[in-house]
Design a protein around this motif. Structure first.
Motif: not given
Length: 475
Positions: A156-158, A239-240, A265-266, A349-350
């Motif tokens: 889902g992060w495209d 912004s990753t 969440n890691i 959140t990546l």
């Protein structure tokens, strides 16, 4: 990739690894396979001299057609004294327009020495989207991009994926770009001039509508000496960014990662590619920081020319009570042809996503090529001792003047791992501000390890393997 020397030497190849080797010559070369120039982007180049004599650092930047880029000074040359380092933006090395928009690659050379280490870091002007990689020191007839499609990352992060295939040799090459997946393959063929490159995502390199899923890309040189490759992956919404060198196969059947983390969440995501035509059984072992198993080993079956992806916390059952579980990973295959990498990130959140290839070669001597210990930036490291003997690991921090700033002996029992920042209480809590210099590592047992840069508020992080050699590194 293995280190080699020789600009004027005779290039030959090993039939097993299909990697360039050199019979004679004294010119060390490394390649930075992508230099993205634009107003909002930067690329930093680091070259360390861990020897005891000065060498001249030569740099040349080339465009896609193989011609030298038009910059203030290209090629550029400057001396690097013993124990010293040059750490500058690409535009500073070449005295060029920092707002010049172009895609290039950079060759670094040093005459008469095997004591040069080099990495590159890249990011955006807001200091996010940071990552980097070790400069490449060889080219090969066959390389692989392990994550060329959107599905190779977090759902889902495209991501925006830009793969570069560089011909650093004096001859033109012809390459087949083969996208292999669970539902077949698609391919395209390109001619790349001497010192030139091609770049793009899977649609650009293979063709729109290729339809392949669960895939990896194989780069095969059918004419010419060889190529290098790099994949830059950006997640604009958060912004990753990630930087991943193209990988070649070796004779190794055992691989390591000195980092595994899960909880709060890691997440740690593993991808393995079976580049051989035969099915391979691969055993995954999660080892805790103390050297004991975090879970029972897991064996997975990977058909020929297929991939395997998994969240390590899930497959090892590391779902806990809110604590973070850390350790190391050992990957062992029953045959040749396995390659792989891991990605660490904040799963929701990546943020601070970073990537590393699985290490197939342990080291007893190595260099972490840069130190950044500033009010907002930290430098860290992780070491893993996969052997049966206790390892004594000497780490030495070298300052910007080439002199030793700090040293510490770390003892790692069999299977043990340590992950620290330079200023942790049990390392060097009084370590001063420093931007530049490097870390020298010497161990009496083979170990795995990597370096880490990060923002203290965890907006970004970058993980980079060390420079290591087959031959002795330090006198």
């Amino acid at each position: 990739m293995p280190y080699y020397e020789g600009r004027s030497a005779l290039d030959t190849f090993s039939t097993d690894s299909e990697t360039a080797s050199i019979e004679t010559g004294t010119y060390s070369r490394t390649f930075i396979p992508i230099w993205k120039q634009a107003p909002e982007y930067w690329t930093g180049v680091v070259a360390s001299n861990f020897g005891d004599s000065t060498f001249n650092l030569d740099l040349a930047a080339y465009g896609s057609a193989g011609a030298l880029e038009t910059l203030g000074q290209n090629p550029a040359s400057l001396p690097v004294g013993p124990g010293l380092q040059k750490s500058l933006l690409g535009c500073e090395f070449f005295q060029g327009d920092p707002w010049h928009k172009n895609l290039s690659w950079i060759e670094l050379g040093a005459d008469g020495t095997g004591k040069m280490g080099s990495i590159f870091l890249f990011g955006a002007s807001d200091t996010k989207m940071l990552d980097g990689a070790e400069s490449q020191s060889a080219y090969a007839r066959k390389l692989y991009f392990t994550r060329p499609l959107d599905e190779g990352f977090f759902e889902g992060w495209d991501p925006e994926i830009q793969m570069s295939i560089v011909n650093p040799t004096d001859e033109a090459v012809t390459v087949r770009c083969i996208l292999r997946g669970s539902n077949g393959k698609a391919e395209n063929t390109y001619a790349i001039p001497s010192r030139g490159f091609i770049s793009g995502d899977a649609k650009d390199l293979i063709g729109v509508g290729h339809g392949i899923v669960n895939g990896f890309i194989e780069i095969e040189v059918t004419e010419g000496l060889g190529v290098t490759g790099f994949s830059r992956i950006e997640f604009p919404g958060v912004s990753t960014a990630l930087g991943m060198n193209a990988v070649q196969t070796t004779a190794s059947r055992k691989f390591y990662s000195a980092q595994l983390a899960h909880g709060m969440n890691i997440v740690t995501n593993l991808r393995l590619v079976n580049t051989s035509a035969k099915t391979r059984n691969v055993t995954l072992s999660a080892i805790g920081d103390s050297g004991s198993r975090l879970a029972d080993p897991i064996t997975v079956e990977i058909p020929g020319k297929q991939i395997y992806s998994a969240d390590l916390g899930t497959i090892f059952g590391l779902e806990g009570d809110g604590a973070v579980t850390t350790g190391s990973l050992v990957v062992e295959a029953d045959g040749n042809g396995i390659i792989g990498d891991i990605i660490f990130a904040e799963g929701d959140t990546l943020e601070y996503a970073m990537s590393l290839p699985l290490q197939e070669r342990l080291f007893t001597e190595a260099v972490f090529n840069h130190i950044a210990n500033l009010p907002t930036v930290f430098t860290g490291f992780a070491f893993f001792n996969p052997g049966d003997e206790t390892a004594s690991v000497l780490i030495e921090a070298i300052g910007t003047d080439g002199k030793k700033v700090e040293e510490k002996m770390i003892i790692l029992g069999p299977g043990e791992r340590i992950a620290r920042t330079l200023t942790d209480p049990d390392v060097w809590p009084e370590f001063g501000e420093q931007s530049g210099g490097y870390i020298r590592i010497q161990s009496d047992q083979p170990i795995a390890g990597q370096q880490l840069f990060g923002d203290k508020s965890l907006r970004y992080m970058a993980a980079i393997p060390p420079t290591a050699r087959i031959e002795p590194m330090f006198d």
